[in-house]
Design a protein around this motif. Structure first.
Motif, mmCIF file in Angstrom:
data_model
loop_
_atom_site.group_PDB
_atom_site.id
_atom_site.type_symbol
_atom_site.label_atom_id
_atom_site.label_comp_id
_atom_site.label_asym_id
_atom_site.label_seq_id
_atom_site.Cartn_x
_atom_site.Cartn_y
_atom_site.Cartn_z
ATOM 1 N N LYS A 132 0.878 -1.180 0.000
ATOM 2 C CA LYS A 132 0.000 0.000 0.000
ATOM 3 C C LYS A 132 0.909 1.221 0.000
ATOM 4 O O LYS A 132 1.811 1.319 0.825
ATOM 5 C CB LYS A 132 -0.904 -0.013 1.236
ATOM 6 C CG LYS A 132 -1.815 1.189 1.393
ATOM 7 C CD LYS A 132 -2.842 0.934 2.497
ATOM 8 C CE LYS A 132 -3.706 2.151 2.779
ATOM 9 N NZ LYS A 132 -3.083 3.079 3.751
ATOM 10 N N ILE A 133 0.666 2.100 -0.969
ATOM 11 C CA ILE A 133 1.536 3.269 -1.145
ATOM 12 C C ILE A 133 0.701 4.520 -0.902
ATOM 13 O O ILE A 133 -0.238 4.802 -1.647
ATOM 14 C CB ILE A 133 2.091 3.301 -2.594
ATOM 15 C CG1 ILE A 133 2.699 1.945 -2.994
ATOM 16 C CG2 ILE A 133 3.085 4.433 -2.767
ATOM 17 C CD1 ILE A 133 3.956 1.555 -2.286
ATOM 18 N N ASN A 134 1.036 5.266 0.139
ATOM 19 C CA ASN A 134 0.276 6.479 0.477
ATOM 20 C C ASN A 134 0.932 7.710 -0.158
ATOM 21 O O ASN A 134 2.078 8.027 0.156
ATOM 22 C CB ASN A 134 0.250 6.679 1.989
ATOM 23 C CG ASN A 134 -0.702 5.731 2.688
ATOM 24 O OD1 ASN A 134 -1.054 4.685 2.161
ATOM 25 N ND2 ASN A 134 -1.124 6.109 3.877
ATOM 26 N N ILE A 135 0.189 8.355 -1.047
ATOM 27 C CA ILE A 135 0.708 9.554 -1.717
ATOM 28 C C ILE A 135 -0.283 10.688 -1.495
ATOM 29 O O ILE A 135 -1.405 10.635 -1.996
ATOM 30 C CB ILE A 135 0.886 9.304 -3.229
ATOM 31 C CG1 ILE A 135 1.847 8.128 -3.463
ATOM 32 C CG2 ILE A 135 1.383 10.571 -3.932
ATOM 33 C CD1 ILE A 135 1.988 7.713 -4.922
ATOM 34 N N SER A 136 0.106 11.691 -0.750
ATOM 35 C CA SER A 136 -0.800 12.815 -0.514
ATOM 36 C C SER A 136 -0.193 14.140 -0.961
ATOM 37 O O SER A 136 -0.719 14.808 -1.848
ATOM 38 C CB SER A 136 -1.178 12.878 0.975
ATOM 39 O OG SER A 136 -1.883 14.062 1.235
ATOM 40 N N THR A 137 0.930 14.509 -0.375
ATOM 41 C CA THR A 137 1.521 15.824 -0.658
ATOM 42 C C THR A 137 1.745 16.037 -2.162
ATOM 43 O O THR A 137 1.457 17.111 -2.697
ATOM 44 C CB THR A 137 2.863 15.975 0.099
ATOM 45 O OG1 THR A 137 2.594 15.820 1.499
ATOM 46 C CG2 THR A 137 3.489 17.332 -0.147
ATOM 47 N N HIS A 138 2.214 15.005 -2.837
ATOM 48 C CA HIS A 138 2.472 15.115 -4.283
ATOM 49 C C HIS A 138 1.178 15.443 -5.042
ATOM 50 O O HIS A 138 1.179 16.260 -5.975
ATOM 51 C CB HIS A 138 3.083 13.805 -4.781
ATOM 52 C CG HIS A 138 3.232 13.733 -6.267
ATOM 53 N ND1 HIS A 138 4.155 14.494 -6.952
ATOM 54 C CD2 HIS A 138 2.568 13.015 -7.204
ATOM 55 C CE1 HIS A 138 4.038 14.237 -8.255
ATOM 56 N NE2 HIS A 138 3.088 13.347 -8.425
ATOM 57 N N LEU A 139 0.070 14.827 -4.626
ATOM 58 C CA LEU A 139 -1.215 15.095 -5.301
ATOM 59 C C LEU A 139 -1.758 16.463 -4.896
ATOM 60 O O LEU A 139 -2.415 17.142 -5.697
ATOM 61 C CB LEU A 139 -2.215 13.972 -5.000
ATOM 62 C CG LEU A 139 -1.808 12.610 -5.593
ATOM 63 C CD1 LEU A 139 -2.749 11.515 -5.119
ATOM 64 C CD2 LEU A 139 -1.769 12.656 -7.126
ATOM 65 N N ASN A 140 -1.494 16.885 -3.663
ATOM 66 C CA ASN A 140 -1.879 18.246 -3.258
ATOM 67 C C ASN A 140 -1.155 19.270 -4.121
ATOM 68 O O ASN A 140 -1.735 20.279 -4.539
ATOM 69 C CB ASN A 140 -1.518 18.505 -1.782
ATOM 70 C CG ASN A 140 -2.390 17.719 -0.832
ATOM 71 O OD1 ASN A 140 -3.464 17.259 -1.203
ATOM 72 N ND2 ASN A 140 -1.926 17.567 0.392
ATOM 73 N N LYS A 141 0.115 18.998 -4.382
ATOM 74 C CA LYS A 141 0.913 19.890 -5.239
ATOM 75 C C LYS A 141 0.307 19.948 -6.640
ATOM 76 O O LYS A 141 0.181 21.025 -7.233
ATOM 77 C CB LYS A 141 2.352 19.351 -5.355
ATOM 78 C CG LYS A 141 3.314 19.913 -4.344
ATOM 79 C CD LYS A 141 4.641 19.154 -4.359
ATOM 80 C CE LYS A 141 5.322 19.119 -5.714
ATOM 81 N NZ LYS A 141 6.488 18.190 -5.723
ATOM 82 N N THR A 142 -0.056 18.775 -7.166
ATOM 83 C CA THR A 142 -0.635 18.681 -8.514
ATOM 84 C C THR A 142 -1.935 19.477 -8.591
ATOM 85 O O THR A 142 -2.163 20.244 -9.536
ATOM 86 C CB THR A 142 -0.910 17.191 -8.845
ATOM 87 O OG1 THR A 142 0.324 16.473 -8.747
ATOM 88 C CG2 THR A 142 -1.492 17.022 -10.234
ATOM 89 N N PHE A 143 -2.791 19.304 -7.588
ATOM 90 C CA PHE A 143 -4.090 19.983 -7.525
ATOM 91 C C PHE A 143 -3.899 21.500 -7.457
ATOM 92 O O PHE A 143 -4.493 22.260 -8.233
ATOM 93 C CB PHE A 143 -4.822 19.484 -6.264
ATOM 94 C CG PHE A 143 -6.202 20.026 -6.062
ATOM 95 C CD1 PHE A 143 -7.269 19.554 -6.816
ATOM 96 C CD2 PHE A 143 -6.466 20.979 -5.076
ATOM 97 C CE1 PHE A 143 -8.564 20.017 -6.612
ATOM 98 C CE2 PHE A 143 -7.750 21.454 -4.871
ATOM 99 C CZ PHE A 143 -8.797 20.978 -5.641
ATOM 100 N N THR A 144 -3.034 21.935 -6.561
ATOM 101 C CA THR A 144 -2.839 23.375 -6.342
ATOM 102 C C THR A 144 -2.192 24.043 -7.550
ATOM 103 O O THR A 144 -2.581 25.149 -7.940
ATOM 104 C CB THR A 144 -1.984 23.598 -5.075
ATOM 105 O OG1 THR A 144 -2.643 22.961 -3.983
ATOM 106 C CG2 THR A 144 -1.827 25.074 -4.764
ATOM 107 N N ARG A 145 -1.227 23.361 -8.183
ATOM 108 C CA ARG A 145 -0.570 23.940 -9.344
ATOM 109 C C ARG A 145 -1.578 24.150 -10.478
ATOM 110 O O ARG A 145 -1.592 25.200 -11.128
ATOM 111 C CB ARG A 145 0.598 23.056 -9.821
ATOM 112 C CG ARG A 145 1.458 23.736 -10.888
ATOM 113 C CD ARG A 145 2.485 22.786 -11.523
ATOM 114 N NE ARG A 145 3.250 22.054 -10.542
ATOM 115 C CZ ARG A 145 3.236 20.720 -10.391
ATOM 116 N NH1 ARG A 145 2.486 19.982 -11.183
ATOM 117 N NH2 ARG A 145 3.967 20.136 -9.473
ATOM 118 N N ALA A 146 -2.450 23.173 -10.694
ATOM 119 C CA ALA A 146 -3.433 23.278 -11.785
ATOM 120 C C ALA A 146 -4.394 24.441 -11.532
ATOM 121 O O ALA A 146 -4.742 25.191 -12.455
ATOM 122 C CB ALA A 146 -4.193 21.964 -11.928
ATOM 123 N N ILE A 147 -4.812 24.597 -10.290
ATOM 124 C CA ILE A 147 -5.725 25.698 -9.969
ATOM 125 C C ILE A 147 -5.021 27.045 -10.117
ATOM 126 O O ILE A 147 -5.556 28.001 -10.686
ATOM 127 C CB ILE A 147 -6.296 25.534 -8.540
ATOM 128 C CG1 ILE A 147 -7.264 24.350 -8.534
ATOM 129 C CG2 ILE A 147 -6.970 26.813 -8.062
ATOM 130 C CD1 ILE A 147 -7.926 24.087 -7.220
#
Ligand SMILES: [Zn+2]
Length: 197
Positions: free
Chosen positions: A145-160
């Protein structure tokens, strides 16, 4: 899934709300208290059909158990799982929470040793700081199980941020939040391909 619950009352609320799984994090407590409390929470959750993940405690610096230098020892992990009865175990193998750069170095030999010794699936936290190739190697060596949060937060915020910067007149939140959502979906799809490879 409720991640990193440190409070038993919050876990009880999750059970009542019908969640399917809980990660109970008592890693900041001394080992004996971690074991006792985690065993109690695991029994409570499993009795209601929930799946329980926990984290093996270790006295660490301010980053806690996932400080880059922290390591979970295989024999301690085996003992911890036996005494708590958890369904999965988060282990410290070199990653660290909330990294915004992807240059963490994992101890792949340790992952393999843990995999060979521990009878439940292993969980990698702090995966945002781990480059693609190393994520793939971590899975090959036994991470489940691989937990990835901060990287996806970065992706979300950059797109916005990009969407707002590209059009000063936009006021409809669906337009810019939607851009963030699409970017996260695309990146999650890409990462699933990385982990499956
Ligand atoms: Zn975590």
């Amino acid at each position: 899934h409720l991640d990193h619950a440190t409070d038993r009352a919050l876990v009880e609320e999750a059970v009542e709300l019908g969640l399917g799984s809980v990660m109970f994090d008592a890693s900041a407590l001394p080992d004996e208290e971690n074991v006792a409390l985690t065993a109690e929470v695991a029994a409570l959750c499993q009795g209601r059909g929930l799946w329980v993940e926990a984290e093996l405690g270790e006295v660490g610096g301010k980053d806690g158990v996932h400080a880059p230098g922290a390591r979970t020892r295989p024999h301690e992990a085996v003992d911890y799982v036996a005494r708590t009865g958890v369904d999965a175990l988060a282990v410290a193998v070199g990653s660290s929470h909330a990294m915004t750069t992807r240059d963490a170095v994992l101890d792949l030999e340790l992952i393999a040793a843990l995999r060979a010794a521990v009878p439940v699936p292993l969980v990698l936290h702090g995966s945002s700081g781990v480059p693609d190739e190393t994520l793939r190697a971590a899975v090959r060596h036994g991470m489940k199980k691989i937990n990835i949060s901060t990287h996806l937060n970065k992706t979300f915020t950059r797109a916005i941020r990009d969407r707002l910067a590209a059009d000063e007149k936009v006021v409809d939140s669906r337009k810019y939040v939607g851009a963030g959502r699409t970017a996260v979906a695309t990146e999650v799809t890409r990462l699933l391909g990385v982990l499956a490879g």
